[in-house]
Design a protein around this motif. Structure first.
Motif, mmCIF file in Angstrom:
data_model
loop_
_atom_site.group_PDB
_atom_site.id
_atom_site.type_symbol
_atom_site.label_atom_id
_atom_site.label_comp_id
_atom_site.label_asym_id
_atom_site.label_seq_id
_atom_site.Cartn_x
_atom_site.Cartn_y
_atom_site.Cartn_z
ATOM 1 N N HIS A 1 -3.639 1.505 7.048
ATOM 2 C CA HIS A 1 -4.409 2.719 6.838
ATOM 3 C C HIS A 1 -4.982 2.746 5.427
ATOM 4 C CE1 HIS A 1 -3.199 4.570 10.602
ATOM 5 N NE2 HIS A 1 -1.924 4.356 10.328
ATOM 6 N N PHE A 2 -6.103 3.440 5.259
ATOM 7 C CA PHE A 2 -6.745 3.622 3.957
ATOM 8 C C PHE A 2 -7.080 2.285 3.306
ATOM 9 C CE2 PHE A 2 -3.911 7.285 4.622
ATOM 10 C CZ PHE A 2 -4.849 8.309 4.641
ATOM 11 N N SER A 3 -7.743 1.427 4.077
ATOM 12 C CA SER A 3 -8.185 0.141 3.546
ATOM 13 C C SER A 3 -9.070 0.359 2.331
ATOM 14 C CB SER A 3 -8.961 -0.616 4.629
ATOM 15 O OG SER A 3 -9.525 -1.799 4.123
ATOM 16 N N ASP A 4 -8.871 -0.491 1.316
ATOM 17 C CA ASP A 4 -9.536 -0.293 0.030
ATOM 18 C C ASP A 4 -10.830 -1.093 -0.076
ATOM 19 O OD1 ASP A 4 -9.895 0.769 -2.476
ATOM 20 O OD2 ASP A 4 -8.712 -0.771 -3.493
ATOM 21 N N GLY A 5 -11.679 -1.022 0.954
ATOM 22 C CA GLY A 5 -12.990 -1.643 0.870
ATOM 23 C C GLY A 5 -13.064 -3.020 1.501
ATOM 24 N N GLU A 6 -14.234 -3.642 1.341
ATOM 25 C CA GLU A 6 -14.510 -4.941 1.938
ATOM 26 C C GLU A 6 -13.557 -6.017 1.419
ATOM 27 O OE1 GLU A 6 -17.733 -5.805 4.299
ATOM 28 O OE2 GLU A 6 -16.180 -4.302 4.612
ATOM 29 N N GLY A 7 -13.035 -6.813 2.336
ATOM 30 C CA GLY A 7 -12.141 -7.896 1.965
ATOM 31 C C GLY A 7 -10.717 -7.480 1.699
ATOM 32 N N ALA A 8 -10.428 -6.171 1.777
ATOM 33 C CA ALA A 8 -9.076 -5.693 1.494
ATOM 34 C C ALA A 8 -8.108 -6.165 2.568
ATOM 35 C CB ALA A 8 -9.056 -4.170 1.404
ATOM 36 N N THR A 9 -6.882 -6.470 2.149
ATOM 37 C CA THR A 9 -5.842 -6.890 3.094
ATOM 38 C C THR A 9 -4.674 -5.914 3.126
ATOM 39 O OG1 THR A 9 -4.826 -8.279 1.386
ATOM 40 C CG2 THR A 9 -6.431 -9.324 2.855
ATOM 41 N N GLY A 10 -4.801 -4.808 2.404
ATOM 42 C CA GLY A 10 -3.747 -3.805 2.382
ATOM 43 C C GLY A 10 -4.335 -2.417 2.454
ATOM 44 N N GLY A 11 -3.480 -1.432 2.219
ATOM 45 C CA GLY A 11 -3.905 -0.041 2.250
ATOM 46 C C GLY A 11 -2.763 0.850 1.825
ATOM 47 N N GLY A 12 -2.883 2.135 2.132
ATOM 48 C CA GLY A 12 -1.856 3.074 1.733
ATOM 49 C C GLY A 12 -0.551 2.891 2.475
ATOM 50 N N VAL A 13 -0.640 2.610 3.771
ATOM 51 C CA VAL A 13 0.562 2.452 4.590
ATOM 52 C C VAL A 13 0.201 1.605 5.806
ATOM 53 C CG1 VAL A 13 0.124 4.550 5.943
ATOM 54 C CG2 VAL A 13 2.476 3.710 5.679
ATOM 55 N N SER A 14 1.171 0.883 6.334
ATOM 56 C CA SER A 14 0.922 -0.025 7.446
ATOM 57 C C SER A 14 0.678 0.729 8.749
ATOM 58 C CB SER A 14 2.109 -0.979 7.618
ATOM 59 O OG SER A 14 1.914 -1.808 8.746
ATOM 60 N N ILE A 15 -0.222 0.211 9.567
ATOM 61 C CA ILE A 15 -0.417 0.712 10.922
ATOM 62 C C ILE A 15 0.717 0.234 11.821
ATOM 63 C CG2 ILE A 15 -1.910 0.456 12.968
ATOM 64 C CD1 ILE A 15 -4.297 0.505 11.126
ATOM 65 N N LEU A 16 1.369 -0.843 11.427
ATOM 66 C CA LEU A 16 2.396 -1.471 12.244
ATOM 67 C C LEU A 16 3.725 -0.751 12.108
ATOM 68 C CD1 LEU A 16 1.492 -5.071 11.095
ATOM 69 C CD2 LEU A 16 0.796 -4.004 13.246
ATOM 70 N N SER A 17 4.458 -0.657 13.192
ATOM 71 C CA SER A 17 5.772 -0.032 13.185
ATOM 72 C C SER A 17 6.824 -1.055 13.567
ATOM 73 C CB SER A 17 5.808 1.134 14.185
ATOM 74 O OG SER A 17 7.135 1.587 14.388
ATOM 75 N N THR A 18 7.996 -0.951 12.944
ATOM 76 C CA THR A 18 9.085 -1.864 13.292
ATOM 77 C C THR A 18 9.585 -1.637 14.707
ATOM 78 O OG1 THR A 18 10.642 -0.304 12.268
ATOM 79 C CG2 THR A 18 9.875 -2.142 10.922
ATOM 80 N N GLN A 19 9.185 -0.547 15.342
ATOM 81 C CA GLN A 19 9.576 -0.301 16.723
ATOM 82 C C GLN A 19 8.936 -1.294 17.680
ATOM 83 O OE1 GLN A 19 12.356 2.179 16.048
ATOM 84 N NE2 GLN A 19 11.733 2.088 18.175
ATOM 85 N N VAL A 20 7.814 -1.893 17.287
ATOM 86 C CA VAL A 20 7.121 -2.830 18.176
ATOM 87 C C VAL A 20 7.116 -4.260 17.645
ATOM 88 C CG1 VAL A 20 5.643 -1.033 19.150
ATOM 89 C CG2 VAL A 20 4.874 -2.300 17.145
ATOM 90 N N LEU A 21 7.508 -4.448 16.383
ATOM 91 C CA LEU A 21 7.481 -5.788 15.801
ATOM 92 C C LEU A 21 8.752 -6.558 16.111
ATOM 93 C CD1 LEU A 21 5.953 -5.208 12.257
ATOM 94 C CD2 LEU A 21 4.850 -6.245 14.239
ATOM 95 N N ASP A 22 8.601 -7.856 16.256
ATOM 96 C CA ASP A 22 9.726 -8.774 16.372
ATOM 97 C C ASP A 22 9.850 -9.505 15.037
ATOM 98 O OD1 ASP A 22 11.822 -10.194 17.421
ATOM 99 O OD2 ASP A 22 10.740 -10.907 19.188
ATOM 100 N N ASP A 23 10.829 -10.394 14.917
ATOM 101 C CA ASP A 23 10.926 -11.220 13.714
ATOM 102 C C ASP A 23 9.615 -11.979 13.512
ATOM 103 O OD1 ASP A 23 13.477 -10.286 13.638
ATOM 104 O OD2 ASP A 23 14.453 -12.202 14.021
#
Length: 797
Positions: free
Chosen positions: A205-227
């Motif tokens: 969320h809140f991507s910091d412009g073109e080419g950004a690879t991060g933001g304010g907080v992840s869209i991903l949740s550990t509820q759906v992620l595996d190792d």
């Protein structure tokens, strides 16, 4: 502060009342749970029927034998931290140590076993091996496995993979409010996000412009992620379009024979997830997670996150539908979506304007939608499989900035709208010839449509300048080949080549890769990795427009090439106990054909100094860079109810402009020290409830800055920077201490967790930069975030 404490007390009281309603009905009987999973060949994904799964230390022995599909079930396992051993004839034994078995949800073990070279030799993979080795068996160096358990434990990690990985060697954050990752002094723009084996847009969320690879907080949740795997250098051949690091994310599948639910409420919002089977007659399952979050509650409690008038809000949805078939392989339909927005309004009353910034306002909106389908097909020979993935994504990042005049007339200062619609198709064929040789070959095609707009106010000419307005589409093609050879049980070689082609600029790169790992004995491992790598810019950079004096429009960067890099890494691992591990890695990276501005009077306009953003300045591939350093890791994996991780990174990050002068990059902090640790205390009559405590300490060199020239600024009446000293000076050292405390209550059919994480518990205001205050004719400092508490209550059943 009294109001803040009152709010916190009321919130905790409500949670206590909710959880104690049913507490009186919990009996003192010993609680149990089901542990199940699947055992497969690590190289072919073929199920291994007849494997033994044993609960270590059980008396009488609790065990199970896998069925024809490799599945196993262990029922009535006492809750708590449990260890399991998996054995199969002709394969190396595997241990899973201190698995957290709770009443809330069934414990799932996905076991991948490696065929033994010498069938007569008994080889045991210890718990240490499982956790210290990446999931991708072709990664030889600079790679680590990030477990869901570790992500959930890290103090103030807020279940964000990016914030969790910042505790590992060579990794740091851009700032406290952003989860962008700086690896070994590289710009965050060099990072690659992958999910289910294909490149995906920035999942934050809140991507910091073109080419950004991060933001304010992840869209991903550990509820759906595996190792998942995180790689920081000399990547295997299947990874392309990356310079600094790769986050190779995996999604877990939902429980295929029991419905399970998770609900969470906290000071940052709500979360709900559900999973379960479609039918009792198949292993088809679904997994769905939704979150809605806002910082408004934190700000009202007195903990300021950002300085927006309209509090940041975000919501996201993740899903994974698993559809196995008997004849046509396994299909997964998956996706993520996120929406975030924030704004800051100008001060409406002109009599209250104290600073120039009081008349400015902005609004930002970000949208991401990604849908994918994965097909895994295991051939009848059980030695080959084909994995094909197709994705469709949509991203829209908009930011508008304006200012008010004294008669309250708005003037548009900046307007960026970057819309991308991307189709990606990938296929990979993997064949295992025997226990010694494995081949992998694949191709990736990307078609990207775009609708791009960039307007920026030119203060020199007092006009709004159009820097970009383009609609169209372009393509990118990648292909790779890699081979793994095990020379005996001690030496492992990985070699391959990656090809990257960008149709928009007709640029290509052929990139050899090599890795080696030598297990001297069960305690000592030497490793080496080499790789050539490249990364393309965002389409907006290539299509940027510039108006000449005669009114004609040119595109100055259509001939720009990809940035390229050579990585060399050598490592040594010492495993001096079953749960202790020490690693040292030395690396050297040479970056070349780096985009820079020619005739740049500041000497700073190199792509290696920017984390994100759009420009229409003419660039040329005439810059270079170097990153080199040493990394140390001492880690105790979770056992005997505690763990810790200590890392130290000593490095230099340099860039060179066409003038031949080598300078520090904007990310050259020079040293980073991390200490992470935690302990669990078993409480309750049967010691079946858990109090968890976690701590994280981050200490690193200050941020390199371009200092303000105070005297020149006073003369000019506006900020003047001393570019002769650019990035030679730094802000004071960065120091942050985070803590986390949690309590898990296990009930017969459900469990709940109350947790409190506090980022920057000391409230230290770390300095990020400085600026010139024209009203006061003084230099002011820019501070990062102070103390931030995150209180959550989670219910699992």
């Amino acid at each position: 502060m009294k109001t803040t404490i009152k709010h916190m007390k009321n919130f905790i009281l409500i949670l206590i009342l909710i959880t104690t309603v049913n507490a009186q009905h919990v009996h003192s009987q010993e609680l149990t749970q089901t542990v199940k999973g699947k055992v497969t060949d690590a190289e072919t994904q073929a199920p291994l029927p007849g494997a033994y799964v044993i609960l270590e230390g059980s008396d009488p022995i609790i065990g199970a034998i896998t069925d024809s599909e490799g599945n196993f079930v262990l029922k009535d396992v006492l809750i708590g931290r449990k260890s399991f051993r998996v054995t199969y004839i002709g394969y190396e034994d595997v241990f899973f140590n201190d698995v957290n078995v709770t009443t809330g949800q069934e414990a799932i073990l996905n076991v991948k076993m490696r065929e033994a070279i010498n069938k007569m030799e008994e080889i045991v993979i210890t718990p240490d091996d499982i956790l210290s080795e990446p999931i991708n068996s072709m990664a030889s160096v600079s790679s680590m496995r990030l477990t869901v358990d570790a992500t959930s434990r890290i103090a103030a990690g807020i279940n964000d993979p990016s914030r969790t990985i910042q505790s590992y060697a060579g990794v740091s954050s851009l700032d406290d409010e952003n989860n962008e990752i700086i690896v070994r002094g590289n710009s965050p723009r060099g990072m690659l996000w992958r999910m289910e084996g294909v490149e995906i847009p920035n999942p934050n969320h809140f991507s910091d412009g073109e080419g950004a690879t991060g933001g304010g907080v992840s869209i991903l949740s550990t509820q759906v992620l595996d190792d998942s795997d995180f790689l920081t250098g000399a990547f295997p051949a299947e990874y392309g379009n990356a310079l600094s690091s790769v986050f190779d994310l995996q999604l877990r599948t939902g429980n295929f024979d029991k419905r399970e639910y998770t609900f969470q409420v906290g000071v940052m919002g709500l979360q709900a997830s559900l999973e379960g089977p479609f039918s009792k007659n198949s292993e088809a399952s679904y997994l769905l997670n939704y979150r809605y979050s806002t910082t408004s509650f934190l700000n009202q409690m007195g903990f300021v996150v950002g300085e927006s008038d309209i509090f940041p809000e975000w919501q996201d949805l993740s899903l994974n539908i698993n559809l196995p078939t008997k004849k046509f392989g396994r299909f997964n339909i998956w996706g993520i979506g996120g929406k975030s927005s924030s704004a800051e309004l100008p001060v409406a009353d002109t009599t209250d304007w104290e600073y120039r910034g009081d008349s400015y306002g902005y609004a930002e909106n970000h949208d991401l939608a990604l849908a994918g389908i994965t097909h895994n097909y295991l051939f009848k020979n059980k030695k080959s499989y084909l994995k094909s993935v197709a994705t469709l994504s949509y991203t829209n990042n908009e930011e508008v900035e304006d200012s008010l005049s004294y008669d309250l007339e708005p003037t548009l200062i900046n307007n960026e709208s970057m819309v991308y619609k991307t189709i990606t198709a990938s296929t990979m064929f993997n064949h295992k010839f025997n226990a010694r040789n494995v081949m992998r070959i694949g191709a990736i095609y990307t078609h990207q449509a775009f609708d791009l707009l960039a307007l920026d106010f030119n203060y020199d000419d007092n006009i709004l300048e159009k820097q970009l307005e383009q609609q169209g589409a372009t393509d990118r093609f990648q292909a790779y080949f890699q081979w793994k050879m095990r020379v005996g049980s001690a030496l492992e070689l990985n070699a391959g080549v990656h090809h990257n082609y960008v149709a928009l600029t007709k640029d290509y790169s052929v990139e050899p890769r090599f890795g080696a790992k030598w297990r001297i004995n069960d305690k000592h491992i030497l490793s080496y990795g080499f790789g050539a790598h490249s990364r393309a810019e965002a389409a907006s950079i290539y299509l940027a427009e510039k108006e000449l004096g005669d009114g004609s429009i040119i595109r100055p960067n259509t001939g720009l090439k990809m940035t390229k890099a050579l990585h060399n890494v050598i490592g040594y691992d010492l495993r001096f106990a079953s749960d202790f591990h020490f690693r040292i890695e030395a690396y050297y990276q040479y970056l070349y054909e780096v985009p820079v501005q020619l005739n740049d009077t500041t000497g700073t306009f190199s792509a290696l100094n920017f984390s994100s953003g759009f420009t229409n300045i003419k660039l040329a591939n005439e810059g270079t860079g170097r990153n080199y350093g040493l990394e140390f890791t001492l880690e105790k994996f979770f056992s005997r109810n505690y763990y810790f991780l200590t890392t130290a990174s000593l490095f230099q990050s340099k860039y060179t402009m066409p003038d031949g002068v080598e300078r520090n990059t904007a990310f050259n902090n020079q040293y980073i020290f991390n200490v992470v640790g935690g302990k669990e205390f078993l409480v309750g009559k049967n010691k079946q409830n858990i109090i968890g405590t976690n701590l994280r300490m981050i200490w690193k060199g200050g941020y390199p800055i371009v200092p303000v020239d105070l005297e020149a600024s006073k003369v000019e009446g506006y900020e003047v920077r001393d570019y002769d000293s650019a990035f030679e000076e730094t802000s004071p050292d960065y120091f942050r201490l985070d803590i986390g405390v949690s309590y898990r209550k296990n009930n017969p059919e459900w469990s709940w967790i109350l947790s409190l994480d506090v980022q920057n518990i000391t409230g230290r205001l770390n300095v990020y930069d400085e600026y010139y205050n024209a009203e006061k004719e003084s230099i002011e400092q820019v501070y990062l975030t102070g103390l931030i508490p995150v209180l959550n209550y989670k219910l699992q059943f």
